[in-house]
Design a protein around this motif. Structure first.
Motif, short mmCIF file in Angstrom:
data_model
loop_
_atom_site.label_atom_id
_atom_site.label_comp_id
_atom_site.label_asym_id
_atom_site.label_seq_id
_atom_site.Cartn_x
_atom_site.Cartn_y
_atom_site.Cartn_z
N TYR A 128 0.83 -1.19 0.00
CA TYR A 128 0.00 0.00 0.00
C TYR A 128 0.88 1.25 0.00
O TYR A 128 1.92 1.29 0.61
N GLU A 129 0.41 2.28 -0.66
CA GLU A 129 1.14 3.55 -0.68
C GLU A 129 1.00 4.21 0.69
O GLU A 129 -0.08 4.24 1.27
N GLU A 130 2.10 4.70 1.19
CA GLU A 130 2.08 5.31 2.51
C GLU A 130 2.33 6.80 2.40
O GLU A 130 3.02 7.28 1.51
N ASP A 131 1.76 7.53 3.36
CA ASP A 131 1.93 8.98 3.46
C ASP A 131 1.55 9.70 2.17
O ASP A 131 2.25 10.58 1.70
N ILE A 132 0.43 9.32 1.59
CA ILE A 132 -0.10 10.01 0.42
C ILE A 132 -1.19 10.95 0.92
O ILE A 132 -2.21 10.52 1.46
N TYR A 133 -0.95 12.23 0.75
CA TYR A 133 -1.90 13.23 1.20
C TYR A 133 -2.67 13.74 0.00
O TYR A 133 -2.08 14.11 -1.02
#
Length: 183
Positions: A128-133
């Protein structure tokens, strides 16, 4: 008695004193002799004058020549197909060491699972992609919890697809300070 008299029991052939004669009939060079006899019969049927027991050398030479020609024809057919349709790159295989995923790297672990000797384990990255704002937020969804609802920590909004209003979060913080002053 050709069959094993103990075949319906759970005993192996090595555990019994007599296992029948069939295991002798199908061991050693008897299978090779049976294949040579079949080749001699097929050659006679095709019109070649050969007899296995009368001319064993001639039968063996004919069998070797037949197998060699068969392999040549098979390889030429394969080459023609590869030349016509391509795909030689798919016939190359990586080394067996890579296919079996075995390495010579040594590592010792403690009872708790920490490495004592050897190389450290590679860090497993998440799928999963992390720290995507998104939508101008400065924190991820689920970083805020209030009254049974998840939200964003930056603006305290509980709507997932909402646009971040940093001004609203400042107003909330000022409102909290005023409430604390009144108490």
């Amino acid at each position: 008695m050709r069959e094993n008299p103990y075949k319906d029991t759970s005993k192996e052939a090595e555990q019994v004193d007599y296992a029948g004669e069939n295991f002798i009939r199908f061991s050693g060079d008897t299978s090779k002799h049976a294949q040579a006899q079949m080749f001699a019969w097929e050659a006679q049927h095709a019109g070649v004058d050969v007899h296995l027991l009368a001319e064993p050398t001639k039968a063996e030479k004919l069998k070797v020549a037949y197998v060699g020609k068969k392999e040549d024809i098979k390889s030429s057919i394969q080459e023609n197909i590869l030349e016509r349709y391509g795909g030689k790159e798919h016939l190359r295989f990586p080394p067996k060491a890579l296919l079996l995923a075995q390495t010579e790297q040594y590592a010792e672990y403690s009872r708790t699972g920490k490495i004592i000797k050897g190389a450290d384990k590679a860090v497993i990255s998440s799928r999963y992609e992390e720290d995507i704002y998104f939508n101008n937020h400065q924190s991820v969804w689920g970083s805020y919890w209030k009254d049974g609802q998840w939200g964003f920590r930056c603006c305290h909004l509980t709507l997932r697809n909402s646009y971040c209003t940093v001004e609203r979060s400042k107003d909330i913080e000022e409102g909290k300070k005023q409430v604390l002053r009144w108490l």
